[in-house]
Design a protein around this motif. Sequence first.
Motif, PDB file in Angstrom:
ATOM      1  N   GLU A 131       0.832  -1.217   0.000  1.00 41.31           N
ATOM      2  CA  GLU A 131       0.000   0.000   0.000  1.00 41.31           C
ATOM      3  C   GLU A 131       0.864   1.264   0.000  1.00 41.31           C
ATOM      4  OE1 GLU A 131      -3.086   0.420  -0.679  1.00 41.31           O
ATOM      5  OE2 GLU A 131      -3.464  -1.716  -0.780  1.00 41.31           O
ATOM      6  N   GLN A 132       2.004   1.199   0.675  1.00 38.93           N
ATOM      7  CA  GLN A 132       2.920   2.347   0.660  1.00 38.93           C
ATOM      8  C   GLN A 132       3.449   2.580  -0.757  1.00 38.93           C
ATOM      9  OE1 GLN A 132       5.377   0.788   3.950  1.00 38.93           O
ATOM     10  NE2 GLN A 132       5.098   2.757   4.937  1.00 38.93           N
ATOM     11  N   LYS A 133       3.733   1.485  -1.428  1.00 41.47           N
ATOM     12  CA  LYS A 133       4.233   1.575  -2.810  1.00 41.47           C
ATOM     13  C   LYS A 133       3.168   2.186  -3.731  1.00 41.47           C
ATOM     14  CE  LYS A 133       5.975  -1.454  -6.428  1.00 41.47           C
ATOM     15  NZ  LYS A 133       6.149  -2.840  -6.823  1.00 41.47           N
ATOM     16  N   VAL A 134       1.929   1.711  -3.592  1.00 39.08           N
ATOM     17  CA  VAL A 134       0.839   2.223  -4.439  1.00 39.08           C
ATOM     18  C   VAL A 134       0.591   3.710  -4.146  1.00 39.08           C
ATOM     19  CG1 VAL A 134      -1.622   2.015  -5.000  1.00 39.08           C
ATOM     20  CG2 VAL A 134      -0.239  -0.040  -4.723  1.00 39.08           C
ATOM     21  N   THR A 135       0.674   4.077  -2.876  1.00 41.64           N
ATOM     22  CA  THR A 135       0.497   5.491  -2.504  1.00 41.64           C
ATOM     23  C   THR A 135       1.550   6.347  -3.204  1.00 41.64           C
ATOM     24  OG1 THR A 135      -0.421   4.846  -0.373  1.00 41.64           O
ATOM     25  CG2 THR A 135       0.419   7.092  -0.534  1.00 41.64           C
ATOM     26  N   HIS A 136       2.774   5.841  -3.227  1.00 39.75           N
ATOM     27  CA  HIS A 136       3.851   6.564  -3.900  1.00 39.75           C
ATOM     28  C   HIS A 136       3.546   6.687  -5.403  1.00 39.75           C
ATOM     29  CE1 HIS A 136       7.852   8.034  -4.733  1.00 39.75           C
ATOM     30  NE2 HIS A 136       7.943   7.128  -5.698  1.00 39.75           N
ATOM     31  N   GLN A 137       3.042   5.608  -5.989  1.00 37.76           N
ATOM     32  CA  GLN A 137       2.693   5.635  -7.426  1.00 37.76           C
ATOM     33  C   GLN A 137       1.633   6.694  -7.710  1.00 37.76           C
ATOM     34  OE1 GLN A 137       1.391   1.600  -8.077  1.00 37.76           O
ATOM     35  NE2 GLN A 137       3.433   0.841  -8.557  1.00 37.76           N
ATOM     36  N   ILE A 138       0.607   6.738  -6.856  1.00 43.74           N
ATOM     37  CA  ILE A 138      -0.489   7.710  -7.053  1.00 43.74           C
ATOM     38  C   ILE A 138       0.042   9.135  -6.907  1.00 43.74           C
ATOM     39  CG2 ILE A 138      -2.674   8.567  -6.084  1.00 43.74           C
ATOM     40  CD1 ILE A 138      -3.071   5.941  -7.608  1.00 43.74           C
TER      41      ILE A 138
END
Length: 176
Positions: free
Chosen positions: A96-103
Amino acid sequence: MTMLKPKIIERLNNQVTSETYASQLYLQMSLWCEDRGMHGAAAFFRAHVPEEIKHRDKLIDYLVESGASVEIQAVPAPSNDFSTLVEVLQAAYQHEQKVTHQIHSLAEAAMEEKDFSTFNMLQWFIAEQREEIVLFRGIVEHIELTGFTGENGTAMVQMNRYLHRLVLGSSHPELD
Ligand code: FEO
């Protein structure tokens, strides 16, 4: 004819793949838990799969509405190489941290391109990721608080109850 720039279309298409990957990852995590009789944890991850499908579809709908092409890409097989439930839950939080960074990076690209429409659409995802982080960080904090190490026994039963209460929508599953 689309108003979206090719670079943004490509980034949004990649995010479609990323959200699809997340749905597959949580499905795999759910099945990893089922294999080991961890039904509360399995239910938690299984319930999160449609959330990720919703994220994927929101991006697809935006691309379609914008007259841009969507190209469904290959999705890598999710990892299934976990040794404990703690590892699975920590991996979910990290994801989820990775996806947040992507967004956030996507929003930055939209801003740089002066693509206000995409930037505006991404506000929903920014808020959604904030919720995702609260949810998954809460689980990791609960693990730290209880000192759960993933061993079978009373602590495992309690952790499964806790995760199952999250599926039922409890905001304080540790107190129910
Ligand atoms: Fe699509 Fe869990 O973020």
